[in-house]
Design a protein around this motif. Structure first.
Motif, PDB file in Angstrom:
ATOM      1  N   UNK A 208     -49.601  22.833  19.409  1.00 50.72           N
ATOM      2  CA  UNK A 208     -48.745  22.218  20.422  1.00 50.72           C
ATOM      3  C   UNK A 208     -49.178  22.674  21.818  1.00 50.72           C
ATOM      4  N   UNK A 209     -49.529  21.718  22.678  1.00 51.59           N
ATOM      5  CA  UNK A 209     -49.978  22.023  24.036  1.00 51.59           C
ATOM      6  C   UNK A 209     -49.186  21.163  25.014  1.00 51.59           C
ATOM      7  N   UNK A 210     -48.441  21.804  25.899  1.00 55.11           N
ATOM      8  CA  UNK A 210     -47.523  21.058  26.769  1.00 55.11           C
ATOM      9  C   UNK A 210     -47.550  21.556  28.211  1.00 55.11           C
ATOM     10  N   UNK A 211     -47.018  20.688  29.071  1.00 51.46           N
ATOM     11  CA  UNK A 211     -46.737  21.028  30.457  1.00 51.46           C
ATOM     12  C   UNK A 211     -45.357  21.687  30.519  1.00 51.46           C
ATOM     13  N   UNK A 212     -45.192  22.641  31.411  1.00 49.11           N
ATOM     14  CA  UNK A 212     -43.904  23.297  31.617  1.00 49.11           C
ATOM     15  C   UNK A 212     -43.464  23.090  33.057  1.00 49.11           C
ATOM     16  N   UNK A 213     -42.203  22.785  33.237  1.00 48.71           N
ATOM     17  CA  UNK A 213     -41.674  22.527  34.572  1.00 48.71           C
ATOM     18  C   UNK A 213     -40.552  23.517  34.869  1.00 48.71           C
ATOM     19  N   UNK A 214     -40.663  24.189  36.015  1.00 48.07           N
ATOM     20  CA  UNK A 214     -39.641  25.156  36.435  1.00 48.07           C
ATOM     21  C   UNK A 214     -39.030  24.681  37.745  1.00 48.07           C
ATOM     22  N   UNK A 215     -37.752  24.350  37.696  1.00 50.78           N
ATOM     23  CA  UNK A 215     -37.033  23.882  38.881  1.00 50.78           C
ATOM     24  C   UNK A 215     -35.820  24.784  39.113  1.00 50.78           C
ATOM     25  N   UNK A 216     -35.939  25.642  40.120  1.00 52.30           N
ATOM     26  CA  UNK A 216     -34.867  26.581  40.445  1.00 52.30           C
ATOM     27  C   UNK A 216     -34.409  27.364  39.208  1.00 52.30           C
ATOM     28  N   UNK A 217     -35.384  27.917  38.502  1.00 55.48           N
ATOM     29  CA  UNK A 217     -35.110  28.719  37.312  1.00 55.48           C
ATOM     30  C   UNK A 217     -34.752  30.134  37.754  1.00 55.48           C
TER      31      UNK A 217
END
Length: 379
Positions: A208-217
């Motif tokens: 499994x290879x994915x993009x990760x998105x962090x928004x005001x984490x």
């Protein structure tokens, strides 16, 4: 100098080999087509103790040395490099914590791995690969609240969509650069932390290879690993430790391709005799075998040096670089030996050839490995 595996290592090797032959190899083509591992496979691997192989004894793990771990990853690489990559990602994501984490962080992380959970190492970004100093994900500290707020995007993250815990690198300096690179533990389900697109890759497709998105984490300061600005050192030490294991998976992949080519050469007849009797084929097989054996020895030496507490950065880069190149060369030659059948998905070597390419790219491209090697020699 002793090249023999001890009794415990041989038992583990046989155990993993049996697991691979029953649970991985028969389903490798199906997993490749479906772009995911078989349902329940990673759970079975966890039951076998294959997801926490680098956890020390004091934290409830097996306390295996690096040579033994390499033996395990070579066997996994023979079955499917994609599955092996998913399992090895747990080791990659664990080293930063084992290297620089607090006792509380080490215990909590190791407990997750001992429970069969998956981890992910999140350094790469759309604009930052080989250049770790180019990491743009920001980490802004709120001193009064004792927290950090993370914003950014990570790319090509192994186990990105299925992990329970993430080791995320972000920059604590507005100006960026390696001096601000800092490591953080981000648990799955943290508000603002989401999984983006899943990559449709050429090879290692069950991984499994994915993009990760962090928004005001927002994460507590207690989730920072090491000091602010220590992330670059942690990342480089982590990659040094993990690179021989990429080499081990590469060796397993190359050995599997060689085995297929040898079997086919003995069975395939042309001009009234097995092609194994032709000197051109014999020359190719001999070269393939020499490369695989050389790569294996380089991997084992790097692991042995690490276990002895010796400086092994150069040897780790050599092992990863050479073994990855060998995997690409040997899988390509295996396709050549098998001709049209090798190019067909009816046989496994075309998958092996596609899988091999990533070994030259991830965890530091082989061009970067050569820079590491040259710097260690010249400076």
């Amino acid at each position: 100098m002793d090249f023999a595996l001890n009794e415990e290592q041989l038992e583990l090797q046989e155990m993993v080999r049996d697991f691979v032959e029953k649970e991985i190899t028969p389903y490798a083509a199906e997993m490749d087509r479906n772009n995911q591992s078989m349902p329940g496979l990673l759970e079975k691997a966890a039951d076998m103790g294959l997801l926490n192989v680098i956890v020390p004894e004091e934290y409830g793990g097996p306390g295996l040395d690096s040579v033994t771990v390499a033996v395990i990853y070579e066997e996994l690489g023979k079955g499917c490099a994609g599955v092996a990559t998913s399992m090895a990602a747990n080791s990659l994501a664990s080293y930063p914590i084992l290297i620089a984490g607090t006792e509380e962080q080490k215990q909590a992380h190791c407990d997750l791995l001992n429970d069969g959970k998956l981890a992910a190492f999140a350094l790469t970004e759309p604009g930052a690969g080989s250049d770790a100093g180019g990491v743009a994900t920001s980490a802004v500290k709120n001193k009064e609240a004792g927290t950090y707020t993370l914003n950014g995007t990570k790319a090509f993250i192994t186990n990105g969509g299925i992990a329970d815990t993430y080791l995320v690198f972000a920059n604590t300096r507005k100006s960026g650069g390696i001096r601000g690179l800092t490591a953080f533990i981000v648990p799955k389900g943290t508000p603002g932390f989401t999984v983006g697109k899943k990559e449709d890759k050429m090879g290692i497709r069950p991984s499994n290879t994915c993009e990760l998105i962090l928004q005001d984490v927002v994460i507590p300061e207690a989730n920072r690993v090491g000091r602010e600005g220590e992330g670059f050192r942690i990342a480089m030490n982590t990659l040094d430790s993990a690179r021989p294991f990429v080499g081990a998976v590469s060796v397993g992949l190359a050995q599997a391709a060689l085995d297929c080519a040898v079997k086919y050469a003995k069975e395939r007849k042309q001009f009234g005799q097995p092609i194994a009797s032709f000197q051109m084929i014999q020359s190719m097989i001999a070269d393939m075998a020499m490369k695989v054996e050389t790569a294996r020895l380089m991997v084992l030496k790097a692991c042995w040096m690490r276990d002895q507490g010796l400086e092994f950065s150069k040897e780790a880069a050599m092992a990863k670089c050479y073994a990855a190149d060998v995997a690409m060369q040997v899988t390509t030659d295996a396709v050549q030996v098998m001709g049209g059948y090798g190019y067909s998905r009816e046989y496994p070597v075309e998958k092996m050839m596609r899988d091999a390419k990533i070994m030259q790219i991830y965890e530091g491209t082989n061009q970067i490995q050569r820079l590491v090697i040259a710097n260690k020699i010249l400076y």
